[in-house]
Design a protein around this motif. Sequence first.
Motif, mmCIF file in Angstrom:
data_model
loop_
_atom_site.group_PDB
_atom_site.id
_atom_site.type_symbol
_atom_site.label_atom_id
_atom_site.label_comp_id
_atom_site.label_asym_id
_atom_site.label_seq_id
_atom_site.Cartn_x
_atom_site.Cartn_y
_atom_site.Cartn_z
ATOM 1 N N GLY A 1 -7.988 15.088 -10.458
ATOM 2 C CA GLY A 1 -7.933 15.947 -9.172
ATOM 3 C C GLY A 1 -8.761 17.218 -9.211
ATOM 4 N N GLN A 2 -9.090 17.802 -8.430
ATOM 5 C CA GLN A 2 -9.932 18.932 -8.372
ATOM 6 C C GLN A 2 -9.007 19.809 -9.282
ATOM 7 O OE1 GLN A 2 -9.303 22.375 -5.582
ATOM 8 N NE2 GLN A 2 -11.489 21.984 -5.164
ATOM 9 N N GLN B 1 -4.304 15.657 -4.128
ATOM 10 C CA GLN B 1 -5.228 14.664 -4.102
ATOM 11 C C GLN B 1 -4.703 13.388 -5.208
ATOM 12 O OE1 GLN B 1 -8.554 16.641 -5.836
ATOM 13 N NE2 GLN B 1 -9.676 16.376 -3.916
ATOM 14 N N GLN C 1 -1.653 11.687 -3.752
ATOM 15 C CA GLN C 1 -1.880 10.676 -2.564
ATOM 16 C C GLN C 1 -2.481 9.271 -3.395
ATOM 17 O OE1 GLN C 1 -5.098 12.762 -0.328
ATOM 18 N NE2 GLN C 1 -3.680 13.917 0.590
ATOM 19 N N THR D 1 -3.076 14.278 -13.491
ATOM 20 C CA THR D 1 -3.400 13.239 -12.404
ATOM 21 C C THR D 1 -2.639 11.812 -12.486
ATOM 22 O OG1 THR D 1 -5.396 14.404 -12.177
ATOM 23 C CG2 THR D 1 -5.417 12.346 -11.414
ATOM 24 N N ASN E 1 -13.332 13.842 -6.855
ATOM 25 C CA ASN E 1 -11.951 13.932 -7.499
ATOM 26 C C ASN E 1 -10.896 12.807 -6.848
ATOM 27 O OD1 ASN E 1 -13.126 17.054 -7.453
ATOM 28 N ND2 ASN E 1 -12.101 16.405 -9.195
ATOM 29 N N LYS F 1 -10.403 9.812 -6.810
ATOM 30 C CA LYS F 1 -10.683 8.523 -5.902
ATOM 31 C C LYS F 1 -11.133 7.361 -6.828
ATOM 32 C CE LYS F 1 -13.948 7.070 -2.255
ATOM 33 N NZ LYS F 1 -14.813 7.146 -1.237
#
Length: 186
Positions: A17-18, A42, A45, A68, A167, A169
């Motif tokens: 993630g960011q 992010q 999710q 993450t 990020n 994905k």
Amino acid sequence: MSFPSLPHRTFCMIRHGQTTANRDFIVAGETDVLLSDLGREQASQLASLEWPHETVLYVSPKTRAQDTCRLAFPGRSFEIHQDLRERNWGEFEGKLVSELPSRHAEPRDGETWETLVERVHNAITECCARTSSSTPSRLPVFVCHAGVIRAVMGLVGIGADAPSAPNAKPLFFRWTGAGHEMVEQI
């Protein structure tokens, strides 16, 4: 520079993630930075995604990648692989991204592009072999960094000059029988 092909199987790459460094446009290859609030959101999710196969998780040793993974796959165990870490940009660590030289440059006190690609190739090959021998039907998922994913893009012939992976994905590198293609779903 030439490497044998990557394993003839599908695998997934997820950029962390960011981070606070991403948000501020700061180079943080080797620097261990934290996820930003947006990055945590992010990653969280990702936990709602339906995966097409059971997964086995391999993660960079950097905190941003591990956090993450924990948010994306709550309660799941993962294996840390040292060679999934981001490139060491040496003298450019902590500087603005706009100051980075070409990825083919050799930053003082840093890591060359060729060294990064070699260690990423070795990590993906090793982890896929481990997954194939223990649980061949499971999908290897690598939670790592933009530079690592860019190295994989170069190794499969997509090209290392593609834009950075987004990020948090999933990007699937689907084995077609003749090579890998990058897709967003399998």
